[in-house]
Design an enzyme around this catalytic site. Structure first.
Site, PDB file in Angstrom:
ATOM      1  N   SER A   1       0.961  10.645   3.071  1.00 45.58           N
ATOM      2  CA  SER A   1       1.491   9.348   3.477  1.00 45.58           C
ATOM      3  C   SER A   1       0.683   8.234   2.828  1.00 45.58           C
ATOM      4  CB  SER A   1       1.454   9.212   5.005  1.00 45.58           C
ATOM      5  OG  SER A   1       2.144   8.054   5.433  1.00 45.58           O
ATOM      6  N   ASP A   2       1.341   7.111   2.581  1.00 43.47           N
ATOM      7  CA  ASP A   2       0.648   5.958   2.015  1.00 43.47           C
ATOM      8  C   ASP A   2       1.408   4.687   2.375  1.00 43.47           C
ATOM      9  OD1 ASP A   2      -0.872   4.166   0.218  1.00 43.47           O
ATOM     10  OD2 ASP A   2      -1.572   6.033  -0.658  1.00 43.47           O
TER      11      ASP A   2
END
Length: 211
Positions: free
Chosen positions: A87-88
């Protein structure tokens, strides 16, 4: 949320599935822990600056998705028999993408620029298995900061300290950063760093958590 390739055949889903969170983020770890999801965490070790440079001009939301995919893939190729969650986040303000502040002076300037205005916070997420991304998506929250005073800003920076430099927006909504805002439109977990509800749905589909 956007979805991509199909999950592996159901016959491969058995008890004892392992999940790896490819992230150093304390907020993302706290989300999974709070939701009762068993996992281990590992730094993906990807060169985010190189990825950003190679995708110069890309839409910020799409960049968040590409970074999430890169993280998931990096760990999945190392451990192809585990489910890997990457995730980012990216922040879109005034038509441009904002990166994490390098120090508190830059954070102060950044928050002064954003006060009284609206920005968009994009959280990308990807699930990988067997060295390939099997699902990914991105969610966006619309964040409107109030016109806080310089006095409040000074008190906020002193209270939060360098810990806020780990957030692209220089705030933690679960902390004193909530006082920076007049209005937040979107999912709370998306703001924290990962769109949790779609993630849980995919983990159920994958057999990682109970249905």
């Amino acid at each position: 949320m956007n979805s991509s390739e199909a999950l592996p055949p159901v016959g491969l889903l058995e008890r004892g599935e392992r999940l790896i969170l490819a992230s150093r983020s304390a907020a993302r770890r706290a989300m999974l822990t709070g939701a009762g999801v068993p996992y281990t965490a590992m730094d993906a070790g990807v060169d985010e600056d190189a990825i950003k440079a190679s995708l110069d001009g890309i839409d910020p939301a799409e960049l968040a998705l590409e970074l999430a995919r890169a993280k998931a893939l990096a760990v999945s190729r190392h451990d192809p028999e585990a489910w890997v969650l990457g995730s980012d986040q990216t922040l879109d303000f005034d038509g441009g993408m904002v990166s994490k502040a390098k120090d508190l002076a830059e954070a102060r300037h950044r928050l002064q620029q954003m006060r009284g205005h609206t920005h968009h916070l994009n959280s990308g997420v990807a699930l990988a298995w067997g060295g390939a991304v099997v699902w990914s998506g991105v969610d966006t929250a619309r964040m409107t900061m109030r016109r806080f005073t310089d006095e409040f800003l000074d008190a906020y920076l002193e209270a939060e300290g360098e810990g806020l430099l780990g957030s692209v927006g220089c705030y933690r909504l679960e902390g004193m950063g909530s006082q920076l805002f007049d209005r937040v439109e979107g999912d709370y977990f998306t703001v924290l760093g990962m769109p949790l509800w779609p993630v849980l749905a995919e983990l159920r589909r994958a057999g990682v958590i109970a249905t």
